[in-house]
Design a protein around this motif. Structure first.
Motif, PDB file in Angstrom:
ATOM      1  N   GLU A   1     -82.583 -68.650  19.377  1.00  0.00           N
ATOM      2  CA  GLU A   1     -83.994 -68.397  19.049  1.00  0.00           C
ATOM      3  C   GLU A   1     -83.952 -66.878  18.469  1.00  0.00           C
ATOM      4  O   GLU A   1     -84.796 -66.499  17.841  1.00  0.00           O
ATOM      5  N   GLN A   2     -83.284 -65.894  19.333  1.00  0.00           N
ATOM      6  CA  GLN A   2     -83.491 -64.478  18.870  1.00  0.00           C
ATOM      7  C   GLN A   2     -82.075 -64.050  18.309  1.00  0.00           C
ATOM      8  O   GLN A   2     -81.167 -64.359  18.962  1.00  0.00           O
ATOM      9  N   LEU A   3     -82.110 -63.385  17.479  1.00  0.00           N
ATOM     10  CA  LEU A   3     -80.939 -62.722  16.633  1.00  0.00           C
ATOM     11  C   LEU A   3     -80.881 -61.308  17.331  1.00  0.00           C
ATOM     12  O   LEU A   3     -82.053 -60.555  17.194  1.00  0.00           O
ATOM     13  N   THR A   4     -79.874 -60.891  17.563  1.00  0.00           N
ATOM     14  CA  THR A   4     -79.685 -59.432  17.887  1.00  0.00           C
ATOM     15  C   THR A   4     -79.662 -58.556  16.660  1.00  0.00           C
ATOM     16  O   THR A   4     -79.605 -59.099  15.424  1.00  0.00           O
ATOM     17  N   ASP A   5     -79.811 -57.270  16.695  1.00  0.00           N
ATOM     18  CA  ASP A   5     -79.931 -56.285  15.720  1.00  0.00           C
ATOM     19  C   ASP A   5     -78.703 -56.309  14.750  1.00  0.00           C
ATOM     20  O   ASP A   5     -78.956 -56.526  13.187  1.00  0.00           O
ATOM     21  N   SER A   6     -77.596 -56.353  15.230  1.00  0.00           N
ATOM     22  CA  SER A   6     -76.512 -56.600  14.473  1.00  0.00           C
ATOM     23  C   SER A   6     -76.352 -57.962  13.687  1.00  0.00           C
ATOM     24  O   SER A   6     -75.941 -58.091  12.698  1.00  0.00           O
ATOM     25  N   GLN A   7     -76.813 -59.145  14.139  1.00  0.00           N
ATOM     26  CA  GLN A   7     -76.821 -60.447  13.625  1.00  0.00           C
ATOM     27  C   GLN A   7     -77.831 -60.280  12.417  1.00  0.00           C
ATOM     28  O   GLN A   7     -77.318 -60.944  11.264  1.00  0.00           O
ATOM     29  N   VAL A   8     -78.892 -59.795  12.775  1.00  0.00           N
ATOM     30  CA  VAL A   8     -79.905 -59.800  11.664  1.00  0.00           C
ATOM     31  C   VAL A   8     -79.173 -58.927  10.507  1.00  0.00           C
ATOM     32  O   VAL A   8     -79.382 -59.107   9.411  1.00  0.00           O
ATOM     33  N   ALA A   9     -78.708 -57.861  10.645  1.00  0.00           N
ATOM     34  CA  ALA A   9     -77.837 -56.860   9.790  1.00  0.00           C
ATOM     35  C   ALA A   9     -76.739 -57.705   9.019  1.00  0.00           C
ATOM     36  O   ALA A   9     -76.796 -57.509   7.673  1.00  0.00           O
ATOM     37  N   GLU A  10     -76.172 -58.544   9.834  1.00  0.00           N
ATOM     38  CA  GLU A  10     -74.987 -59.503   8.993  1.00  0.00           C
ATOM     39  C   GLU A  10     -75.711 -60.199   8.189  1.00  0.00           C
ATOM     40  O   GLU A  10     -75.309 -60.719   7.022  1.00  0.00           O
ATOM     41  N   GLU A  11     -76.995 -60.850   8.617  1.00  0.00           N
ATOM     42  CA  GLU A  11     -77.713 -61.829   7.824  1.00  0.00           C
ATOM     43  C   GLU A  11     -78.144 -61.230   6.314  1.00  0.00           C
ATOM     44  O   GLU A  11     -78.138 -61.767   5.247  1.00  0.00           O
ATOM     45  N   VAL A  12     -78.626 -60.076   6.834  1.00  0.00           N
ATOM     46  CA  VAL A  12     -79.182 -59.215   5.500  1.00  0.00           C
ATOM     47  C   VAL A  12     -78.179 -58.921   4.537  1.00  0.00           C
ATOM     48  O   VAL A  12     -78.496 -59.196   3.328  1.00  0.00           O
TER      49      VAL A  12
END
Length: 126
Positions: free
Chosen positions: A13-24
């Motif tokens: 449900e929630q992505l960590t900041d590092s996961q968001v950065a990886e996806e971006v």
């Protein structure tokens, strides 16, 4: 190619900041790949005549003492359609990442304007 959340993150449900950065970063690479498939400047040779966008339709630029012309790649149209779709998807989000990247990479000036210029010249020549 339709960008989407990686399967490894799809169930969370929630992505960590590092996961968001990886996806971006992954999404950025997808968009860059589409931009890289538009075309590029190539040296003009004495034998380079005619062709799909050649002949009188050519726009020659002098770069570092070499005559260069913009040459669209074979999958240019598909890449333009992909980029359009990425922009439309981007408009639904909050970050407007795609538009920022396109500006950063100067895609409008370096690729899209030369492609449209070639297309117009080709239409006018016919």
């Amino acid at each position: 190619m339709e960008p989407e959340v990686s399967e490894e993150y799809a169930d969370e449900e929630q992505l960590t900041d590092s996961q968001v950065a990886e996806e971006v970063d992954r999404y950025r690479r997808i968009v860059l790949s589409a931009c890289s498939s538009l075309g590029n400047l190539q040296p003009v040779t004495a034998t380079a005549r005619g062709g799909r966008f050649g002949g009188a339709n050519r726009t020659v630029h002098r770069v570092s003492g070499t005559n260069m012309e913009y040459v669209p790649k074979d999958d240019c149209l598909a890449s333009l359609k992909d980029i359009k779709r990425y922009i439309q998807m981007d408009e639904q989000g909050e970050g407007k990442w795609v538009l920022q990247w396109l500006g950063e990479w100067q895609v409008l000036e370096r690729d899209i304007v030369p492609i449209f210029t070639l297309g117009v010249r080709r239409l006018l020549a016919d």
